[in-house]
Design an enzyme around this catalytic site. Sequence first.
Site, PDB file in Angstrom:
ATOM      1  N   LEU C  60      -9.931  24.933 -33.705  1.00  0.00           N
ATOM      2  CA  LEU C  60     -10.271  24.626 -32.308  1.00  0.00           C
ATOM      3  C   LEU C  60      -8.994  24.401 -31.486  1.00  0.00           C
ATOM      4  O   LEU C  60      -8.596  23.258 -31.237  1.00  0.00           O
ATOM      5  CB  LEU C  60     -11.163  23.379 -32.274  1.00  0.00           C
ATOM      6  CG  LEU C  60     -12.133  23.252 -31.098  1.00  0.00           C
ATOM      7  CD1 LEU C  60     -13.019  22.034 -31.250  1.00  0.00           C
ATOM      8  CD2 LEU C  60     -11.480  23.286 -29.764  1.00  0.00           C
ATOM      9  N   GLU C  62      -6.897  26.636 -28.363  1.00  0.00           N
ATOM     10  CA  GLU C  62      -6.760  27.880 -27.595  1.00  0.00           C
ATOM     11  C   GLU C  62      -5.325  28.393 -27.571  1.00  0.00           C
ATOM     12  O   GLU C  62      -5.089  29.604 -27.573  1.00  0.00           O
ATOM     13  CB  GLU C  62      -7.291  27.691 -26.178  1.00  0.00           C
ATOM     14  CG  GLU C  62      -8.817  27.589 -26.095  1.00  0.00           C
ATOM     15  CD  GLU C  62      -9.365  26.224 -26.503  1.00  0.00           C
ATOM     16  OE1 GLU C  62      -8.560  25.282 -26.694  1.00  0.00           O
ATOM     17  OE2 GLU C  62     -10.594  26.095 -26.626  1.00  0.00           O
ATOM     18  N   GLN C  84     -14.047  30.348 -25.218  1.00  0.00           N
ATOM     19  CA  GLN C  84     -15.483  30.047 -25.248  1.00  0.00           C
ATOM     20  C   GLN C  84     -16.080  29.893 -23.844  1.00  0.00           C
ATOM     21  O   GLN C  84     -17.160  30.416 -23.565  1.00  0.00           O
ATOM     22  CB  GLN C  84     -15.725  28.793 -26.087  1.00  0.00           C
ATOM     23  CG  GLN C  84     -17.156  28.648 -26.518  1.00  0.00           C
ATOM     24  CD  GLN C  84     -17.283  27.657 -27.662  1.00  0.00           C
ATOM     25  OE1 GLN C  84     -17.314  26.449 -27.454  1.00  0.00           O
ATOM     26  NE2 GLN C  84     -17.369  28.162 -28.878  1.00  0.00           N
ATOM     27  N   ASP C  86     -14.614  29.593 -19.531  1.00  0.00           N
ATOM     28  CA  ASP C  86     -13.515  29.661 -18.571  1.00  0.00           C
ATOM     29  C   ASP C  86     -12.649  28.405 -18.512  1.00  0.00           C
ATOM     30  O   ASP C  86     -11.431  28.472 -18.465  1.00  0.00           O
ATOM     31  CB  ASP C  86     -14.090  29.952 -17.179  1.00  0.00           C
ATOM     32  CG  ASP C  86     -15.436  29.266 -16.974  1.00  0.00           C
ATOM     33  OD1 ASP C  86     -15.512  28.039 -17.135  1.00  0.00           O
ATOM     34  OD2 ASP C  86     -16.423  29.980 -16.687  1.00  0.00           O
ATOM     35  N   GLY C  87     -13.305  27.247 -18.521  1.00  0.00           N
ATOM     36  CA  GLY C  87     -12.569  25.994 -18.354  1.00  0.00           C
ATOM     37  C   GLY C  87     -11.688  25.638 -19.538  1.00  0.00           C
ATOM     38  O   GLY C  87     -10.910  24.681 -19.462  1.00  0.00           O
ATOM     39  N   PHE C  88     -11.793  26.401 -20.617  1.00  0.00           N
ATOM     40  CA  PHE C  88     -11.013  26.070 -21.812  1.00  0.00           C
ATOM     41  C   PHE C  88      -9.870  27.046 -22.061  1.00  0.00           C
ATOM     42  O   PHE C  88      -9.280  27.080 -23.147  1.00  0.00           O
ATOM     43  CB  PHE C  88     -11.933  25.984 -23.033  1.00  0.00           C
ATOM     44  CG  PHE C  88     -13.111  25.078 -22.787  1.00  0.00           C
ATOM     45  CD1 PHE C  88     -12.922  23.861 -22.142  1.00  0.00           C
ATOM     46  CD2 PHE C  88     -14.398  25.433 -23.166  1.00  0.00           C
ATOM     47  CE1 PHE C  88     -13.994  23.014 -21.871  1.00  0.00           C
ATOM     48  CE2 PHE C  88     -15.463  24.597 -22.901  1.00  0.00           C
ATOM     49  CZ  PHE C  88     -15.272  23.386 -22.259  1.00  0.00           C
ATOM     50  N   PRO C  91      -5.528  25.297 -22.135  1.00  0.00           N
ATOM     51  CA  PRO C  91      -4.596  24.971 -23.218  1.00  0.00           C
ATOM     52  C   PRO C  91      -3.787  26.192 -23.671  1.00  0.00           C
ATOM     53  O   PRO C  91      -2.710  26.050 -24.249  1.00  0.00           O
ATOM     54  CB  PRO C  91      -5.517  24.475 -24.353  1.00  0.00           C
ATOM     55  CG  PRO C  91      -6.750  23.991 -23.660  1.00  0.00           C
ATOM     56  CD  PRO C  91      -6.907  24.918 -22.466  1.00  0.00           C
ATOM     57  N   HIS C 131     -17.388  24.371 -17.437  1.00  0.00           N
ATOM     58  CA  HIS C 131     -18.111  25.523 -17.983  1.00  0.00           C
ATOM     59  C   HIS C 131     -18.459  26.551 -16.898  1.00  0.00           C
ATOM     60  O   HIS C 131     -19.260  27.439 -17.142  1.00  0.00           O
ATOM     61  CB  HIS C 131     -19.407  25.068 -18.675  1.00  0.00           C
ATOM     62  CG  HIS C 131     -19.181  24.331 -19.961  1.00  0.00           C
ATOM     63  ND1 HIS C 131     -18.661  23.064 -20.019  1.00  0.00           N
ATOM     64  CD2 HIS C 131     -19.410  24.696 -21.252  1.00  0.00           C
ATOM     65  CE1 HIS C 131     -18.593  22.664 -21.282  1.00  0.00           C
ATOM     66  NE2 HIS C 131     -19.031  23.635 -22.054  1.00  0.00           N
TER      67      HIS C 131
HETATM   68  C1  LIG Z   1     -10.468  22.840 -25.031  1.00  0.00           C
HETATM   69  C2  LIG Z   1     -11.888  23.121 -25.412  1.00  0.00           C
HETATM   70  N1  LIG Z   1     -12.165  24.208 -26.119  1.00  0.00           N
HETATM   71  C3  LIG Z   1     -13.441  24.511 -26.452  1.00  0.00           C
HETATM   72  C4  LIG Z   1     -14.471  23.694 -26.074  1.00  0.00           C
HETATM   73  C5  LIG Z   1     -15.918  24.059 -26.438  1.00  0.00           C
HETATM   74  N2  LIG Z   1     -16.429  23.108 -27.402  1.00  0.00           N
HETATM   75  C6  LIG Z   1     -17.178  22.052 -27.019  1.00  0.00           C
HETATM   76  S1  LIG Z   1     -17.526  21.037 -28.295  1.00  0.00           S
HETATM   77  C7  LIG Z   1     -16.699  22.006 -29.390  1.00  0.00           C
HETATM   78  C8  LIG Z   1     -16.613  21.593 -30.821  1.00  0.00           C
HETATM   79  C9  LIG Z   1     -16.024  20.220 -30.966  1.00  0.00           C
HETATM   80  O1  LIG Z   1     -15.996  19.851 -32.294  1.00  0.00           O
HETATM   81  P1  LIG Z   1     -15.573  18.399 -32.766  1.00  0.00           P
HETATM   82  O2  LIG Z   1     -14.238  18.075 -32.196  1.00  0.00           O
HETATM   83  O3  LIG Z   1     -15.705  18.354 -34.230  1.00  0.00           O
HETATM   84  O4  LIG Z   1     -16.604  17.402 -32.078  1.00  0.00           O
HETATM   85  P2  LIG Z   1     -18.181  17.339 -32.271  1.00  0.00           P
HETATM   86  O5  LIG Z   1     -18.778  18.213 -31.229  1.00  0.00           O
HETATM   87  O6  LIG Z   1     -18.500  17.770 -33.648  1.00  0.00           O
HETATM   88  O7  LIG Z   1     -18.547  15.933 -32.020  1.00  0.00           O
HETATM   89  C10 LIG Z   1     -16.179  23.125 -28.754  1.00  0.00           C
HETATM   90  C11 LIG Z   1     -15.424  24.192 -29.422  1.00  0.00           C
HETATM   91  C12 LIG Z   1     -14.130  22.555 -25.322  1.00  0.00           C
HETATM   92  N3  LIG Z   1     -15.062  21.708 -24.891  1.00  0.00           N
HETATM   93  N4  LIG Z   1     -12.841  22.294 -25.002  1.00  0.00           N
END
Ligand SMILES: Cc1ncc(C[n+]2csc(CCOP(=O)(O)OP(=O)(O)O)c2C)c(N)n1
Lengths: 378, 378, 326, 326
Positions: C60, C62, C84, C86-88, C91, C131
């Site tokens: 996880l 970017e 995933q 636009d807002g991400f 990084p 998002h």
């Molecule tokens: C910088 C960023 N990249 C991608 C996302 C999309 N996204 C939302 S939750 C998630 C997974 C997060 O996993 P974890 O840190 O294990 O937390 P959990 O949701 O399991 O509590 C992703 C990839 C995001 N919110 N922010």
Amino acid sequence: MSVSSATEVVDPVPGAGAPHLPRQPDLVQLLTPEGERVEHPDYAIDLDDQQLRELYRDLVLVRRWDVEATALQRQGELGIWASLLGQEAAQVGAGRALQPGDTAFPTYREHGVAWTRGVDPLHVISLFRGVDNGGWDPVATGFNLYTVVIGAQCLHATGYAMGVQRDGSETAVLAFLGDGATSQGEVNEAMIWAASFSAPVVFFCQNNQYAISVPLERQSRVPLYQRAAGFGFPGVRVDGNDVLAVLAVTRAALVAARDGQGPTFIEAFTYRMGAHTTSDDPTRYRLASELEEWKLRDPIARVKAYLSRSGTADQDFFDAVEAEADELAVRIRRGTTEMPDPPGTAMFDQVYAEQTPHLAAQQAQFEAYQASFGEASE
Amino acid sequence: MSVSSATEVVDPVPGAGAPHLPRQPDLVQLLTPEGERVEHPDYAIDLDDQQLRELYRDLVLVRRWDVEATALQRQGELGIWASLLGQEAAQVGAGRALQPGDTAFPTYREHGVAWTRGVDPLHVISLFRGVDNGGWDPVATGFNLYTVVIGAQCLHATGYAMGVQRDGSETAVLAFLGDGATSQGEVNEAMIWAASFSAPVVFFCQNNQYAISVPLERQSRVPLYQRAAGFGFPGVRVDGNDVLAVLAVTRAALVAARDGQGPTFIEAFTYRMGAHTTSDDPTRYRLASELEEWKLRDPIARVKAYLSRSGTADQDFFDAVEAEADELAVRIRRGTTEMPDPPGTAMFDQVYAEQTPHLAAQQAQFEAYQASFGEASE
Amino acid sequence: MSTQTLTIGKALNLGLRRVMEDDAKVMLMGEDIGRLGGVFRITDGLQKDFGEDRVVDTPLAEAGILGTAVGLAMRGYRPVCEIQFDGFVFPAYNQIVTQVAKIHARSRGKLAMPIVIRIPFGGGIGAVEHHSESPEAYFGHTPGLKVVAVSNPVDAYWGIQQAIAHPDPIVFLEPKRRYWDKAEVDTAATPDPLFASRVVRGGDDVTVLAYGPMVKTVLQAAEAAAEEGRSLEVVDLRTLSPLDLDPVVESVRRTGRCVMVHEAPVTLGLGAEIAARITEECFHSLEAPVLRVGGYDTPYPPSKLEEEYLPDLDRVLDAVDRSLEY
Amino acid sequence: MSTQTLTIGKALNLGLRRVMEDDAKVMLMGEDIGRLGGVFRITDGLQKDFGEDRVVDTPLAEAGILGTAVGLAMRGYRPVCEIQFDGFVFPAYNQIVTQVAKIHARSRGKLAMPIVIRIPFGGGIGAVEHHSESPEAYFGHTPGLKVVAVSNPVDAYWGIQQAIAHPDPIVFLEPKRRYWDKAEVDTAATPDPLFASRVVRGGDDVTVLAYGPMVKTVLQAAEAAAEEGRSLEVVDLRTLSPLDLDPVVESVRRTGRCVMVHEAPVTLGLGAEIAARITEECFHSLEAPVLRVGGYDTPYPPSKLEEEYLPDLDRVLDAVDRSLEY
Ligand SMILES: Cc1ncc(C[n+]2csc(CCOP(=O)(O)OP(=O)(O)O)c2C)c(N)n1
Ligand SMILES: Cc1ncc(C[n+]2csc(CCOP(=O)(O)OP(=O)(O)O)c2C)c(N)n1
Ligand SMILES: [Mg+2]
Ligand SMILES: [Mg+2]
């Protein structure tokens, strides 16, 4: 009580190609899945009956809130909901370890921590309904707004802790993050800063085994709590489904932080029993049997078993909590469906502390444009 | 020969607030500052006389290049120069550990590695002169272009190694970074990725004690090589002023990488004997005595002492190398002062592999505009 | 028959599949793109068929996705990175702006960067913060990148293949709220070039420009305008960097009026560049200044307000009216 | 007397000192800003006098600088972050765009973000890659941020103090190649407001706009033009977000012609927004389209080419000529 991780030389982690890695110690556990109270050499906890019952109450109410919110989403009342199902003990334990002056920096899933900080569930729900980005007062509650960008809040927490340090305040900061978040550069920077400045911040990682669909193994080939040692501070792994152990470990870490001993990393080993959010379909990436296994480690069942067995609570108490949960659910449902939409001007009026003439003009145009419909339909 | 770091429980690192951190083991060393050959239990090296002499030659030529470039900058021939003074052994040792098919990803200071890859010094100098961003062919040399943005190349190296892996190639990748770079999020991400994918990449960190003016203590309160364990792969600290030890350790790590054992982190403990760059004034932030101390650990003097004492080289050899260095200096000087300026169109013609009509039009305008002066002055 | 009815999402999926079959160097990278098939299912089934080495569920991070893609590109791969939402993408901004965009120039052409950065962009799906962003101007202002936005299944199907085959780095913007829009796609046709805008509706009174999700909105506005006797010419810009303004200039010289529509905040959005260029190229033909309809200069609001934030049919028509009133 | 001759660099240094004396919550953060005093010596002597807790040499991580600044701001501090060079702001981009810019709005005003991000920007110093960038448009397109650029010692001295005292996050752009330019600064004067543009030379034929390092270039061009009998009105924009266009509109309505000059790539640079807005506001007065002089749409070139890349006196005059030829 010391916040530390013993490191011993053991067999390599399979496939890691690293011959001498510190051993993964047992989880810190004070209450077994069967509800048996056990002792841990480093972490003691001494709660009176009332406190134990209150933890149970927290767990139940938080779960009910969550269940209700999930239902509201299904019924179209919320845009999305991020369920904490299965993580109640991690969140309530961590939240109850905080002192009033402490500050928590949540992700988007810490409803259980919000609860312990006295945040109104409806103020959390308003975010998922799309009314605002969280309706509570982060300063008054000591509970920062939710942060959706993974990991960004870890740096905020660290900076805030640097401020605490400069203020000579004996309070601490608790930063929440997920297992997936540990891969973000910013999260690692937060740990580097916290170490360099010996900031009074505790990193509380709920390792719920998944980042959406991606299992932990993709983020790290060694247990996450070991990350901290690389940055020069202690890491500890706790049974995240054991509210007593989480409380004890988090308390110890916060005490150390307030005491000037710098950061600690806590890995709360838990499981996301629901979907990532209501938009997610976990059947695509995990087996039902896994969930069944984790159900046996349910964070609430074990507390209930312990309370019953030890005679700390009786059926009347359980019934009363249930009734309170029902009331809470009703309040949440009613509060949600009755929640007013924000006025259009809410887009404009808090972009800046000092509004710009440009945006003020845009807002005026917007208002005039909106009004023109009113006129037209009159 | 194993690439590993033993971890033992010892006293806390002073001020770190972390009671049980792995002990900082002795540096891996094979040649003492006095030029005495010593053995290390984990790292053997067996070079014939010719090879030893060649290492010495590398060190001397690389230093001469560096001195000449510094002089050229002083005389206004270069915009800036980043000196490697004091880091020759770290760079030559690392560079000579590479096999022909391997690929190196440098920062902006790895002139010594460039040398070992057969990069023409003038192709490095052209960057600092402002003629281009490095004139060598990164593919043909297996030596990527310099990367100025701290740490960005570590991810490139890791990605490249993932490609190597997919190609089934038995080659390895060597990523260079500084001590300061270890604080960048991207660098930590690179290590996370390398671990997760078990990529054949070795992170070679020249800990020269400073990031410009900032001493190592601000980046980490524990030795840098320990960072790797947190990500689940081995870290090792080597005397960066000992070309034999650097060669042995880097070789071992590259062998492990080629062998599918994944990444290693090498901390080459060294010292930047000069300024950060020719724009820097180190007297503002460090004491002269520190430099004096490190002069006693000079990376070239110890090899010379060893070669003399062991009879591996005689005065004729040293004289010949000196003469070669003089020639190199002359070539560099002449090549630099005679280096032509790039044509203005060089701005435009390689922005894209497939030029856009928009940029082509801009280029045409530029050319017409430039030509108008020619006309005017005719 | 080679014609099928496809959503934009499915068209992208098929396009990716086709290009992966043709070129073993194509790799997909991103969060949750493997077993899950991506949160929008654009990569559905691809990991199963092409394996974990070619459809990579990443950590996880970017910056990690883009930074390792750079290295893979240097090694001869053609990475297709999914962001995933636009807002991400932010990084990864450092890698995109200082590395991806510059490496071809830095190396004087010795290193190619055939990287595609797929970004589901824009609002309208009732999502939480971050998002619903429209970050295209950030990329459009960055020399070394190319930026395209698709608006329909046909362009999605061909565009993704063309983008991946292209030698330069491309930010490939997918209109997330239109993922489920359907159209006939002839998978045996000869596609239009990737870097070309397209007149999607002829008209005489005002030239209206859009891209991505706003094309549909503008076409609806044109329909409504027609009922009131106003004839709008609609151009789908398709390529945002480089811009292809020849058809627009031709159109505006004819209509004398131009309205530009996008979701991104209006200040320094694509509309600014279009207004500057069109005014320069059509100065003597313009009967009104180029008018811009865009998001307000505020953070994207909570979803209960997005209908008011986003340009819609009425706001487009309002701008058309204002243009005609000059 | 309260008047001294100061360089821009020294004016900033004194301004910082003054504000640190007045407000104990002001903190400086950055790489090498402590003992070294910053690579441009802007913070020279401040760590010695205000201590390591208030002048913080940070780890080498720009996201860390901005991210911890956010937390410090939440705790009531006023962090002033130095980004060592323009090209190194991008690792902090995520924090700036998704956090710093949005937190006031996110919290509906409950959390203030009085953060100043100091960036030495622009080219002309013969540096290597990434040391000569002009990233202002990226910030100008981001709602929630304010952006100012100073061009002279007086504005540097007051501007930095005003920016730090201001409750919103401000990207504070310092024209690095002009750091050594000198002027008289009256440290007891009443400063002009921060968010206001300023006519720095009156004229009748063409309105020429610039900010930061280009103000000097444009003033030189105006001087040269005057010798040829052309009268240029020069406006120093000073505030880039929000723009203060009233004086510009007034001027352009008079001159009928406008040229905008900046170092940043011309496409989607500030000039695009200016052209769009000025054309809209002055449509009936314009005798020529707003013309833009900027960096080419290429990565900033190696320093041997920067003279050709950067707008200079001749290119400004060329644009003035073209404007007058319409
Ligand atoms: C910088 C960023 N990249 C991608 C996302 C999309 N996204 C939302 S939750 C998630 C997974 C997060 O996993 P974890 O840190 O294990 O937390 P959990 O949701 O399991 O509590 C992703 C990839 C995001 N919110 N922010
Ligand atoms: C992202 C980024 N931030 C800041 C800089 C400015 N800068 C150039 S070198 C340097 C210090 C690097 O220290 P280190 O990593 O130890 O390498 P060394 O120069 O000592 O070899 C800094 C801060 C940069 N080049 N890139
Ligand atoms: Mg998780
Ligand atoms: Mg260093």
